[in-house]
Design a protein around this motif. Sequence first.
Motif, PDB file in Angstrom:
ATOM      1  N   ILE A 123       0.869  -1.171   0.000  1.00 18.91           N
ATOM      2  CA  ILE A 123       0.000   0.000   0.000  1.00 18.91           C
ATOM      3  C   ILE A 123       0.910   1.227   0.000  1.00 18.91           C
ATOM      4  O   ILE A 123       1.817   1.334   0.834  1.00 18.91           O
ATOM      5  CB  ILE A 123      -0.935   0.022   1.229  1.00 18.91           C
ATOM      6  CG1 ILE A 123      -1.841  -1.202   1.222  1.00 18.91           C
ATOM      7  CG2 ILE A 123      -1.755   1.307   1.251  1.00 18.91           C
ATOM      8  CD1 ILE A 123      -2.690  -1.355   2.474  1.00 18.91           C
ATOM      9  N   CYS A 125       1.055   5.501   0.047  1.00 16.86           N
ATOM     10  CA  CYS A 125       0.209   6.606   0.511  1.00 16.86           C
ATOM     11  C   CYS A 125       0.913   7.951   0.458  1.00 16.86           C
ATOM     12  O   CYS A 125       2.124   8.054   0.667  1.00 16.86           O
ATOM     13  CB  CYS A 125      -0.211   6.365   1.963  1.00 16.86           C
ATOM     14  SG  CYS A 125      -1.195   4.889   2.212  1.00 16.86           S
ATOM     15  N   ILE A 160      -4.463   6.601  -0.344  1.00 19.23           N
ATOM     16  CA  ILE A 160      -3.833   5.459  -0.997  1.00 19.23           C
ATOM     17  C   ILE A 160      -3.653   5.799  -2.481  1.00 19.23           C
ATOM     18  O   ILE A 160      -4.632   6.012  -3.198  1.00 19.23           O
ATOM     19  CB  ILE A 160      -4.658   4.170  -0.812  1.00 19.23           C
ATOM     20  CG1 ILE A 160      -4.725   3.813   0.678  1.00 19.23           C
ATOM     21  CG2 ILE A 160      -4.049   3.015  -1.630  1.00 19.23           C
ATOM     22  CD1 ILE A 160      -5.629   2.634   1.007  1.00 19.23           C
ATOM     23  N   ALA A 163      -2.258   0.350  -4.504  1.00 18.57           N
ATOM     24  CA  ALA A 163      -2.344  -0.870  -3.691  1.00 18.57           C
ATOM     25  C   ALA A 163      -2.249  -2.018  -4.671  1.00 18.57           C
ATOM     26  O   ALA A 163      -2.913  -2.029  -5.715  1.00 18.57           O
ATOM     27  CB  ALA A 163      -3.668  -0.915  -2.924  1.00 18.57           C
TER      28      ALA A 163
END
Length: 166
Positions: A123, A125, A160, A163
Amino acid sequence: MQSINAFEHAEIILKTLSKGAFLNTAADGKQNTMTIGWGALGFMWGSPVFTVMVRKSRYTHELIEQNPHFTVSIPVNEGFAKALGLCGTKSGRDLDKFTAAKLTAAPAQTVDVPVIKGCGLQIECKIADKNTMQPAAFDRELAQKWYGSSDWHTYYTGIITAAYLE
């Protein structure tokens, strides 16, 4: 790499997170990872978000304050237990945890912080908001249990940006 919708894998993310995941940061040519067992997956500002909590005393806090990006490498694959243990008990101020834990940093797709190769679920961010916990507003029983040393967390909520499954 297979791009995914984080919400479709929410059960895996949250179940694995409770056993430990890697929060990765980088700034000024330095990179660091630390074990996290707390985090929140949600939807805010029209986007999926992931929130991580970092105590002010941690080396990761120094780095994340300098770079608006972070990654979370979630070890859905076997073989990361020892590395999670080391990265949860040692400081990046004192050693290169990637080397000590035999972890391989790999470039992220959308941010300038590495991911840990082989974990299986990544993930990425970009920080949209950060807040430091307010002791006066926090539940007293929880404060006594988790913050006896008054080493409060800063919450970093990141949109995000990617992913994916490796």
